[in-house]
Design a protein around this motif. Structure first.
Motif, PDB file in Angstrom:
ATOM      1  N   ILE A  12      43.144  37.241  33.293  1.00 16.86           N
ATOM      2  CA  ILE A  12      43.183  38.613  33.782  1.00 16.86           C
ATOM      3  C   ILE A  12      42.602  39.504  32.688  1.00 16.86           C
ATOM      4  O   ILE A  12      43.014  39.430  31.532  1.00 16.86           O
ATOM      5  CB  ILE A  12      44.625  39.048  34.120  1.00 16.86           C
ATOM      6  N   CYS A  13      41.663  40.365  33.045  1.00 15.56           N
ATOM      7  CA  CYS A  13      41.015  41.266  32.094  1.00 15.56           C
ATOM      8  C   CYS A  13      42.040  42.259  31.536  1.00 15.56           C
ATOM      9  O   CYS A  13      42.837  42.828  32.287  1.00 15.56           O
ATOM     10  CB  CYS A  13      39.879  42.014  32.775  1.00 15.56           C
ATOM     11  N   ALA A  14      42.014  42.462  30.222  1.00 17.75           N
ATOM     12  CA  ALA A  14      42.952  43.365  29.560  1.00 17.75           C
ATOM     13  C   ALA A  14      42.658  44.830  29.879  1.00 17.75           C
ATOM     14  O   ALA A  14      43.532  45.680  29.729  1.00 17.75           O
ATOM     15  CB  ALA A  14      42.909  43.147  28.053  1.00 17.75           C
ATOM     16  N   ALA A  15      41.453  45.155  30.325  1.00 14.65           N
ATOM     17  CA  ALA A  15      41.094  46.548  30.607  1.00 14.65           C
ATOM     18  C   ALA A  15      41.252  46.910  32.075  1.00 14.65           C
ATOM     19  O   ALA A  15      41.869  47.918  32.408  1.00 14.65           O
ATOM     20  CB  ALA A  15      39.661  46.821  30.165  1.00 14.65           C
ATOM     21  N   CYS A  16      40.708  46.093  32.961  1.00 10.46           N
ATOM     22  CA  CYS A  16      40.694  46.453  34.381  1.00 10.46           C
ATOM     23  C   CYS A  16      41.705  45.666  35.214  1.00 10.46           C
ATOM     24  O   CYS A  16      41.871  45.954  36.390  1.00 10.46           O
ATOM     25  CB  CYS A  16      39.292  46.272  34.958  1.00 10.46           C
ATOM     26  N   ARG A  34      39.212  38.237  26.122  1.00  8.46           N
ATOM     27  CA  ARG A  34      40.208  39.103  26.749  1.00  8.46           C
ATOM     28  C   ARG A  34      39.641  39.988  27.844  1.00  8.46           C
ATOM     29  O   ARG A  34      40.382  40.517  28.667  1.00  8.46           O
ATOM     30  CB  ARG A  34      40.849  40.012  25.688  1.00  8.46           C
ATOM     31  N   PHE A  35      38.321  40.215  27.828  1.00 13.83           N
ATOM     32  CA  PHE A  35      37.710  41.155  28.752  1.00 13.83           C
ATOM     33  C   PHE A  35      36.681  40.463  29.635  1.00 13.83           C
ATOM     34  O   PHE A  35      36.009  39.531  29.210  1.00 13.83           O
ATOM     35  CB  PHE A  35      37.046  42.294  27.987  1.00 13.83           C
ATOM     36  N   CYS A  36      36.511  40.961  30.854  1.00 13.15           N
ATOM     37  CA  CYS A  36      35.608  40.337  31.815  1.00 13.15           C
ATOM     38  C   CYS A  36      34.157  40.736  31.601  1.00 13.15           C
ATOM     39  O   CYS A  36      33.249  40.047  32.065  1.00 13.15           O
ATOM     40  CB  CYS A  36      36.030  40.678  33.235  1.00 13.15           C
ATOM     41  N   THR A  42      34.113  47.590  25.710  1.00 17.52           N
ATOM     42  CA  THR A  42      33.786  48.795  24.949  1.00 17.52           C
ATOM     43  C   THR A  42      34.529  50.033  25.442  1.00 17.52           C
ATOM     44  O   THR A  42      34.393  51.098  24.858  1.00 17.52           O
ATOM     45  CB  THR A  42      32.275  49.078  24.989  1.00 17.52           C
ATOM     46  N   GLY A  43      35.274  49.931  26.515  1.00 20.79           N
ATOM     47  CA  GLY A  43      36.047  51.062  27.016  1.00 20.79           C
ATOM     48  C   GLY A  43      35.320  51.908  28.030  1.00 20.79           C
ATOM     49  O   GLY A  43      35.824  52.946  28.437  1.00 20.79           O
ATOM     50  N   ARG A  44      34.138  51.516  28.445  1.00 19.19           N
ATOM     51  CA  ARG A  44      33.402  52.305  29.441  1.00 19.19           C
ATOM     52  C   ARG A  44      34.112  52.293  30.779  1.00 19.19           C
ATOM     53  O   ARG A  44      33.987  53.222  31.550  1.00 19.19           O
ATOM     54  CB  ARG A  44      31.983  51.771  29.603  1.00 19.19           C
ATOM     55  N   TYR A  45      34.891  51.272  31.075  1.00 20.21           N
ATOM     56  CA  TYR A  45      35.615  51.201  32.342  1.00 20.21           C
ATOM     57  C   TYR A  45      36.635  52.336  32.426  1.00 20.21           C
ATOM     58  O   TYR A  45      36.761  52.997  33.439  1.00 20.21           O
ATOM     59  CB  TYR A  45      36.310  49.848  32.491  1.00 20.21           C
ATOM     60  N   ALA A  46      37.339  52.607  31.336  1.00 18.63           N
ATOM     61  CA  ALA A  46      38.332  53.684  31.324  1.00 18.63           C
ATOM     62  C   ALA A  46      37.656  55.041  31.536  1.00 18.63           C
ATOM     63  O   ALA A  46      38.188  55.911  32.208  1.00 18.63           O
ATOM     64  CB  ALA A  46      39.101  53.673  30.012  1.00 18.63           C
TER      65      ALA A  46
END
Length: 59
Positions: A12-16, A34-36, A42-46
């Protein structure tokens, strides 16, 4: 021999918080992944969800 994509390990992605499957390029360091995607890493999803810039950002 058929390719069995559904049998790949997933995380499971830690960001999304979406599931993503193992990729060959992650074979050496799968335990640390940790990220997909680069966008989530880089935090662009947030930022796209409005977490960083509620004004809408550049156009």
């Amino acid at each position: 021999m058929a390719h069995d994509k559904p049998n790949l390990p997933q995380k499971i992605c830690a960001a999304c918080a979406r599931p993503f499957a193992w990729r060959r390029k992650w074979a050496r360091d799968w335990a640390e992944v940790r990220f997909c995607s680069d966008a989530c890493r880089t935090g662009r999803y947030a930022a796209a969800k409005g977490g960083l810039d509620p004004g809408g950002g550049k156009r």
